[in-house]
Enzyme design. Structure first.
Site, PDB file in Angstrom:
ATOM      1  N   LYS A 191       0.827  -1.205   0.000  1.00  0.00           N
ATOM      2  CA  LYS A 191       0.000   0.000   0.000  1.00  0.00           C
ATOM      3  C   LYS A 191       0.863   1.257   0.000  1.00  0.00           C
ATOM      4  O   LYS A 191       0.639   2.183  -0.771  1.00  0.00           O
ATOM      5  CB  LYS A 191      -0.951  -0.013   1.194  1.00  0.00           C
ATOM      6  CG  LYS A 191      -1.877   1.201   1.233  1.00  0.00           C
ATOM      7  CD  LYS A 191      -3.092   0.969   2.113  1.00  0.00           C
ATOM      8  CE  LYS A 191      -2.759   0.768   3.548  1.00  0.00           C
ATOM      9  NZ  LYS A 191      -3.977   0.686   4.389  1.00  0.00           N
ATOM     10  N   GLU A 197      10.634  -5.255   3.218  1.00  0.00           N
ATOM     11  CA  GLU A 197      10.769  -6.609   2.684  1.00  0.00           C
ATOM     12  C   GLU A 197      10.346  -6.676   1.220  1.00  0.00           C
ATOM     13  O   GLU A 197      11.004  -7.308   0.386  1.00  0.00           O
ATOM     14  CB  GLU A 197       9.907  -7.583   3.506  1.00  0.00           C
ATOM     15  CG  GLU A 197      10.321  -7.709   4.968  1.00  0.00           C
ATOM     16  CD  GLU A 197       9.536  -6.783   5.874  1.00  0.00           C
ATOM     17  OE1 GLU A 197       9.376  -7.126   7.058  1.00  0.00           O
ATOM     18  OE2 GLU A 197       9.083  -5.718   5.411  1.00  0.00           O
ATOM     19  N   GLY A 244      -4.410  -3.863   5.399  1.00  0.00           N
ATOM     20  CA  GLY A 244      -3.761  -4.939   4.655  1.00  0.00           C
ATOM     21  C   GLY A 244      -4.391  -6.292   4.868  1.00  0.00           C
ATOM     22  O   GLY A 244      -4.604  -7.052   3.912  1.00  0.00           O
ATOM     23  N   ARG A 245      -4.732  -6.638   6.102  1.00  0.00           N
ATOM     24  CA  ARG A 245      -5.273  -7.965   6.382  1.00  0.00           C
ATOM     25  C   ARG A 245      -6.735  -8.104   5.962  1.00  0.00           C
ATOM     26  O   ARG A 245      -7.308  -9.187   6.085  1.00  0.00           O
ATOM     27  CB  ARG A 245      -5.085  -8.307   7.855  1.00  0.00           C
ATOM     28  CG  ARG A 245      -5.737  -7.328   8.819  1.00  0.00           C
ATOM     29  CD  ARG A 245      -5.226  -7.578  10.236  1.00  0.00           C
ATOM     30  NE  ARG A 245      -5.743  -6.625  11.206  1.00  0.00           N
ATOM     31  CZ  ARG A 245      -5.241  -5.435  11.431  1.00  0.00           C
ATOM     32  NH1 ARG A 245      -4.210  -5.001  10.712  1.00  0.00           N
ATOM     33  NH2 ARG A 245      -5.740  -4.639  12.365  1.00  0.00           N
ATOM     34  N   GLU A 330      -3.508  -9.698  15.020  1.00  0.00           N
ATOM     35  CA  GLU A 330      -3.137  -8.311  14.733  1.00  0.00           C
ATOM     36  C   GLU A 330      -4.320  -7.383  14.994  1.00  0.00           C
ATOM     37  O   GLU A 330      -4.144  -6.234  15.401  1.00  0.00           O
ATOM     38  CB  GLU A 330      -2.650  -8.167  13.293  1.00  0.00           C
ATOM     39  CG  GLU A 330      -1.897  -6.871  13.033  1.00  0.00           C
ATOM     40  CD  GLU A 330      -1.089  -6.899  11.747  1.00  0.00           C
ATOM     41  OE1 GLU A 330      -1.691  -6.683  10.663  1.00  0.00           O
ATOM     42  OE2 GLU A 330       0.118  -7.140  11.807  1.00  0.00           O
ATOM     43  N   HIS A 361      -1.574 -36.202  14.570  1.00  0.00           N
ATOM     44  CA  HIS A 361      -0.338 -36.923  14.871  1.00  0.00           C
ATOM     45  C   HIS A 361       0.754 -35.993  15.374  1.00  0.00           C
ATOM     46  O   HIS A 361       1.923 -36.388  15.439  1.00  0.00           O
ATOM     47  CB  HIS A 361       0.136 -37.673  13.620  1.00  0.00           C
ATOM     48  CG  HIS A 361      -0.829 -38.718  13.166  1.00  0.00           C
ATOM     49  ND1 HIS A 361      -0.774 -40.034  13.593  1.00  0.00           N
ATOM     50  CD2 HIS A 361      -1.915 -38.639  12.346  1.00  0.00           C
ATOM     51  CE1 HIS A 361      -1.766 -40.718  13.048  1.00  0.00           C
ATOM     52  NE2 HIS A 361      -2.469 -39.896  12.285  1.00  0.00           N
ATOM     53  N   LYS A 470      10.162  -2.712  14.011  1.00  0.00           N
ATOM     54  CA  LYS A 470      10.650  -2.208  12.723  1.00  0.00           C
ATOM     55  C   LYS A 470      11.619  -1.038  12.927  1.00  0.00           C
ATOM     56  O   LYS A 470      12.649  -0.950  12.265  1.00  0.00           O
ATOM     57  CB  LYS A 470       9.473  -1.738  11.856  1.00  0.00           C
ATOM     58  CG  LYS A 470       8.586  -2.840  11.310  1.00  0.00           C
ATOM     59  CD  LYS A 470       7.500  -2.201  10.449  1.00  0.00           C
ATOM     60  CE  LYS A 470       6.556  -3.217   9.875  1.00  0.00           C
ATOM     61  NZ  LYS A 470       5.507  -2.578   9.041  1.00  0.00           N
TER      62      LYS A 470
END
Length: 502
Positions: A191, A197, A244-245, A330, A361, A470
C-alpha cells in the site's frame, strides 16, 4: 472487570460443573437448535460450554451493546479506525450495502479498480507469460497465498502462481529457480510502497527480469512505484480505508484472479457479499458472525481459555490457521481501548492450529489430555473435488470423532488412558470448497473479529504494535553491517557472536 461481563459470569456460576455430555444428553433438540446455516456454510455450536439460558444472556449483552448498530456503522464508513481517523470499508470491495456518500464513493472506486485489474489480467492472458510471482508480506501475501492454494481446483490453467514474502532471500531464490524471466510477470503489492521486505525482494526480481517491463504493482503510492521502474499504467490502486489484512478482496487479489479467472474471483467476492448481507441484516439470535464472536468472548472472558485452535480438515485449507493468526491476533492484540484507557479484561486468544488429519499426529495429544483446555473450530468440506470417496469418508469420520472425543472424553481404569473431555468446539461445514464458500468463510471470521473488538472497546483496524520492532531494526542495520554499534548490551553481545563467525 467490565460491567457487562458480570451477568455472564453469573451464568457460568449457575451452570456450575455442567458438562458438554450432560448438556447434549439433557437437551435432545440442542444439536439442531444450536446450529445455523448461511449459504454454503453450516455451523454447529452444540459443543460449546453454555446452555440455553447462558446463550440468551450472551444475546442480551449483544443487544445491550448495540452490536447491530456497530455493524451498520462499519458498512456505512464511520470512523471505526479511530487512531488513524479512517473508516474500514473492506465490505465496499465486494458489496454495495453501505449507505451514504463515503460508502458509495468507496464502492465506486472499488468497481473501477476491479475493471482495471480485469483488463491487466486479460493483457497477461494474451501474452506469453506463464508464471506470475506475487511479492508482498503480511496482508499482501497471506490472503492471496491462502486463496490461491485453497482454490487450486478452480484454477483456469493459464498461469502458475508463486509467492515471495519473507525478506530472507532464500525464498526468492527458491521461487525463481526453474522459472524463465522471459515468461514471468511480477506483481509488487504494498500500500505504501515503502515496505522494506517487499522492496528488497522486488529489487531481486527486477534485476532477475532484466527490466520493469513485466512488473506490475498494487499500491496507494503510484509515484514510488513509478520511481521503482514500473509503468504507471501497470499500477493498480489501493486506498487508506482498507487495511492490509482485509485487502484480498481488492486489487491485492490480483494473484487470486489470475489463478481462478475473473469469473471465479467474482464468485469469491459474491460469497463474501452473501455473508455481509447476513451479518448486517440478520437478527442477533440467527446471526452467524455474531454467534461466533459471542462464543469467542465467552471462551476467553468467562471460561478463561487463553488460546484458540483452528483445525481445517481439508489440506487445501492448510494455510487458513496462518491467515487467521494475522486477522485475529493483529486485529485483537490490544490492551488499550479506543479512548486510550486500559482494557478491563483479557482480549485476544493465541490462535494456532493445523490441517487434519496431520495435526492429529502432532499436537492433538495436548488437546485431549493436556492441562490446558483449548477451544477449537473444526472446519470440514462435505463434497471433495476428487473422486476418492473412501479417503474422504475417513477424513470426515476423523473430524467428527475428534470433536466428539474432545467433548465427551472417556473414562478408564488406567488414568494414563483416561480422557477428561468437556473441551469445547465448533464445527463449520462447507458444502464444497469453492470461491463462493471460501469468500463466505473468510468474511465470517472478519465480522466475528470486528464484533469481538467492539465488545472489548478496542480498535480492530490499527496495528501499532508492529512498529517498534521495525524502528529498532532500522536503527540496528548499520551495526549488523559492521558500521555502527548497538546501544543494548545483549544485542551487542549477539552482534559480537554474529560478527565473530562472519
Amino acid at each position: 472487570m467490565a460491567a457487562w461481563l458480570e451477568p455472564l459470569h453469573a451464568q457460568a456460576r449457575r451452570m456450575g460443573n455442567a458438562t458438554l455430555r450432560g448438556l447434549v444428553d439433557d437437551d435432545p433438540a440442542r444439536a439442531g437448535d444450536f446450529s445455523l446455516r448461511v449459504g454454503p456454510i453450516h455451523a454447529n455450536f452444540a459443543r460449546q460450554r453454555m446452555d440455553r439460558e447462558a446463550l440468551g444472556a450472551l444475546l442480551g449483552v449483544a443487544g445491550d451493546m448495540a452490536l447491530p448498530v456497530a455493524m451498520r456503522a462499519l458498512f456505512d464508513g464511520a470512523t471505526v479506525n479511530v487512531s488513524e481517523q479512517r473508516p474500514a470499508l473492506h465490505t465496499a470491495l465486494r458489496s454495495g450495502l453501505g449507505q451514504g456518500e463515503i460508502a458509495t464513493r468507496a464502492r465506486g472506486q472499488a468497481r473501477a479498480a476491479h475493471e482495471r485489474m480485469a483488463d491487466s489480467i486479460a493483457t497477461l492472458e494474451a501474452s506469453e507469460v506463464t508464471d506470475i510471482v506475487n511479492v508482498g508480506i503480511g496482508g499482501s501475501d497471506l490472503g492471496p497465498r491462502l486463496s490461491v492454494d485453497a482454490l487450486k481446483d478452480w484454477r483456469t490453467g493459464r498461469f502458475r502462481l508463486h509467492f515471495v514474502g519473507n525478506v530472507d532471500a532464500s525464498e526468492a531464490g527458491h521461487v525463481l529457480d526453474g522459472l524463465d524471466p522471459r515468461r514471468t510477470a511480477v506483481v509488487l503489492v504494498s500500500k505504501s510502497f515503502g515496505t522494506q521486505e517487499t522492496l528488497l525482494n522486488g529489487a531481486i526480481l527486477r534485476d532477475w527480469l532484466g527490466s520493469g517491463d513485466r512488473m506490475h504493482a498494487v499500491s496507494a503510492n503510484v509515484a514510488a512505484a513509478v520511481a521503482f521502474g514500473i509503468d504507471p499504467g501497470r499500477v493498480l490502486p489501493m486506498w487508506d480505508w482498507v487495511g492490509g489484512r482485509y485487502s484480498l478482496w481488492s486489487t491485492v487479489g490480483f494473484s487470486i484472479a489470475a489463478a481462478i479467472g475473473m469469473q471465479g474471483f467474482d464468485g469469491f467476492l459474491g460469497g463474501a457479499a452473501e455473508m455481509d448481507a447476513h451479518a448486517l441484516e440478520s437478527p442477533v439470535e440467527a446471526n452467524l458472525p455474531l454467534r461466533h464472536a459471542l462464543t469467542a468472548v465467552w471462551n476467553r472472558n468467562i471460561l478463561g481459555l487463553p488460546t484458540q485452535a483452528v483445525l481445517p480438515y481439508d489440506q487445501r485449507l492448510a494455510l487458513f490457521p496462518a491467515y487467521l493468526q494475522q486477522l485475529v491476533m493483529e486485529s485483537l492484540g490490544k490492551s488499550v481501548r479506543t479512548d486510550g484507557s486500559p482494557v478491563a479484561t483479557a482480549t485476544v486468544p493465541v490462535l494456532w492450529g493445523g490441517a487434519g488429519t496431520n495435526a492429529q499426529h502432532s499436537f492433538f495429544q495436548a488437546l485431549h489430555q493436556g492441562t490446558d483446555v483449548v477451544p477449537a473450530d473444526f472446519i470440514g468440506v462435505v463434497h471433495p473435488a476428487h473422486g476418492h470417496s473412501g479417503s474422504h469418508a475417513v477424513l470426515l469420520a476423523n473430524l467428527l470423532a475428534q470433536s466428539e472425543a474432545l467433548a465427551n472424553g472417556c473414562a478408564d481404569g488406567d488414568p494414563q488412558k483416561a480422557y477428561p473431555g468437556n473441551r469445547p468446539s465448533t464445527v463449520l461445514l462447507l458444502d464444497a470448497l469453492t470461491p463462493r464458500s471460501l469468500g463466505a468463510l473468510i468474511a465470517l471470521y472478519e465480522h466475528s473479529v470486528y464484533l469481538q473488538a467492539t465488545m472489548w472497546g478496542i480498535n480492530a483496524f490499527d496495528q501499532w504494535g508492529v512498529e517498534l520492532g521495525k524502528r529498532i531494526a532500522g536503527d540496528l542495520l548499520p551495526a549488523v553491517s559492521g558500521k555502527g554499534e548497538a546501544r543494548d548490551p545483549v544485542t551487542r553481545a549477539l552482534l559480537a557472536e554474529i560478527h565473530g563467525h562472519g
